[in-house]
Design an enzyme around this catalytic site. Structure first.
Site, PDB file in Angstrom:
ATOM      1  CE  LYS A   2      -3.919   2.088   2.530  1.00  0.00           C
ATOM      2  NZ  LYS A   2      -4.813   1.966   3.697  1.00  0.00           N
TER       3      LYS A   2
ATOM      4  CB  SER B 101      -8.152   3.728   2.587  1.00  0.00           C
ATOM      5  OG  SER B 101      -7.362   3.137   3.609  1.00  0.00           O
TER       6      SER B 101
ATOM      7  CB  SER C  81      -8.512   0.899   5.523  1.00  0.00           C
ATOM      8  OG  SER C  81      -9.281   2.060   5.357  1.00  0.00           O
TER       9      SER C  81
END
Ligand code: GLN
Length: 499
Positions: free
Chosen positions: A81, A156, A180
């Protein structure tokens, strides 16, 4: 061969690399080819590091050739990420304000991944500064759900979940502040775990809400997630909130769970999270949850209903605490220290440069959160908003403590709905925030929770959330692995992306 390699899980690939059946370079190249073939339509990656990945794979092959010891995931590719700082690689956190910034150091988890011989393929898309549930708040455009390209992959950490579900990477790292990791895992049909707060280092994560942020693993199986968890977990002196604890024995728990039943495990269905009180939940999600609870019972678990009366206030408390911390954390993006700088023409004052940079560099959701947070912390309002929210947080922790006197784990749906359409909720912040209904209590309490695929509703994946007491992450894995072994695999019905 190439397609077969990208369909394999991390545990399987690691074993085949270790035995010499395939090389790490072949495995890496197969995943880079898959990314080249499908990421134009998925947009999971913001940056693919072809050279770095092949270099890391070659190093694993060389180590193997020289008879050196290989760590358990050596040579297995991973998607990172973009909120995790990586030395020499772009790190944007999905924001324009960090465009072209190259961090001078590695986050502890990036370093641990590299030291384990895991091959980092690149950086994945996300909602700006991890604020959102759909990746639509990324400054670089949304990620598409591989189950249906017109839908969101969750957020997210939606780039990471989509990459794993689309067979672009067998493993990924996400971060979870209010859901997330778990919600993207649920809506893409994969496994994602939020570890106990303080058990995975936050050093080098770009901070959103420091008292909530926690990094964790994604995989297509519970065992794969556990293998990655053990690589990244454990004490780190560079993070002041890191607990002086060894990493929980999650791999053994996943193996044991897959073999065993759930006799002697007490499971609590949370009345306030899709139990009796289920307004706002999609019927298909509730049906899948009910059948998941049935499977747990069939495995021998004792299932009872548990009430956690303050969970209903988690959403309100979270959306004061997280923006408050964000408003402080994001003050560092001032046009001086990192990335973007606007209006530095020798005429504008320093304040004007800061203000122009922040105006141009932050997206609308980030600005909304900074304003809410600044307001909630301001003198005269602090007690009524931030102070009150912190009290609710304590009550939620007490609900958990009371529940865990009666049961070993708590279960709920991971998200009240399946993946929704891109554009459907983006103009209505409340419609977006209710994604987090089920995931927020464990975030506020700092306790561990996993999402494991539980079935399909209208052809789209649904996740089961399993929550455990602080520092008992292995319970999440054990129950999830037993459940996974007992139900139909979900990902085998994902539509093929390329002809
Ligand atoms: N959806 C939540 C938010 O927008 C949670 C995000 C997260 O966990 N990073 O804040």
């Amino acid at each position: 061969m190439t397609g077969e390699l990208t369909r394999s899980g991390a545990a399987d690939l690691a074993a085949r690399i270790a035995s010499g059946e395939v090389s790490a370079v072949e495995v890496t190249q197969a995943h880079l080819d898959r990314i080249a073939a499908v990421d134009g339509s998925i947009h999971a990656f913001l940056h693919v590091d072809t050279e770095g990945a092949l270099g890391a794979a070659k190093a694993v092959d060389a180590l193997r050739a020289s008879g050196g010891p290989l760590s358990p995931l050596a040579g297995v590719p991973l998607a990172m990420k973009d909120v995790v700082v990586t030395q020499g690689l772009p790190t944007t956190a999905g924001s324009k304000i960090l465009e072209r910034w190259q961090p001078p150091y590695d986050a502890t988890i990036a370093r641990r991944v590299k030291d384990a011989g895991i091959v980092m393929l690149g950086k994945t898309n996300m909602d700006e500064f991890a604020m959102g549930s759909s990746t639509e708040n990324s400054a670089y455009g949304p990620t598409h759900n591989p189950w249906d390209l017109s839908r969101i992959p969750g957020g997210s950490s939606g780039g990471s979940s989509a990459a794993v579900a689309a067979f672009e990477a067998p493993l990924a790292i996400g971060t979870d502040t209010g859901g997330s990791i778990r919600q993207p895992a649920a809506v893409t049909g994969i496994v994602g775990h939020k570890p106990t707060y303080g058990t995975v280092s936050r050093y080098g994560l770009i901070a959103f809400s420091s008292s909530l942020d926690q990094a964790g693993p994604f995989g297509r199986t519970v065992l794969d997630a556990a293998l990655l968890h053990e690589v990244i977990g454990g004490h780190d002196p560079a993070d002041s909130t890191s607990l002086p604890q060894p990493v929980a024995p999650v791999v053994a728990a996943a193996r044991e769970g897959a073999r065993g039943d759930l006799k002697s495990v007490r499971v609590g269905v949370v009345r306030e999270l899709g139990g009796q009180d289920s307004t706002g939940y999609q019927a298909g999600v509730l049906a899948s949850f009910e059948s998941a609870v049935g499977s747990l019972r069939d495995l021998g678990a004792e299932v009872v209903e548990v009430s956690c009366p303050h969970f209903g206030y988690a959403l309100a408390a979270y959306y004061l605490i997280a923006p408050s911390e964000a408003s402080s954390n994001l003050a560092r993006f001032d046009g001086v220290r990192y990335g973007l700088r606007v209006g530095d023409d020798g005429v504008n004052s320093l304040e004007e440069v800061m203000s122009l940079t922040r105006e141009a560099g932050f997206g609308p959701e980030v600005k909304r959160r900074i304003m809410i947070g600044t307001y909630a912390l301001s003198s005269g309002y602090y007690e009524a908003y931030y102070g009150q929210a912190q009290k609710v947080r304590t009550l939620i922790s007490r609900d958990f403590a009371a529940a865990f006197e009666r049961v070993d784990v708590l279960v709920s749906p991971t998200s009240p709905f399946v993946a929704f359409g891109i554009g459907e909720r983006i103009d209505d912040p409340m419609a977006m925030y209710v994604n987090d209904l089920c995931t927020l209590p464990a975030s506020l309490a700092g306790t561990p929770a996993i999402s494991v695929p539980s079935g399909l509703s209208e052809g789209l994946p649904v996740g089961l959330q399993i929550m455990a007491p602080a520092l008992a992450d292995e319970r999440c894995y054990r129950v999830a692995a037993a459940f996974e072994a007992a139900v139909e695999p979900v990902l085998s019905s994902i539509p093929e992306l390329v002809a």
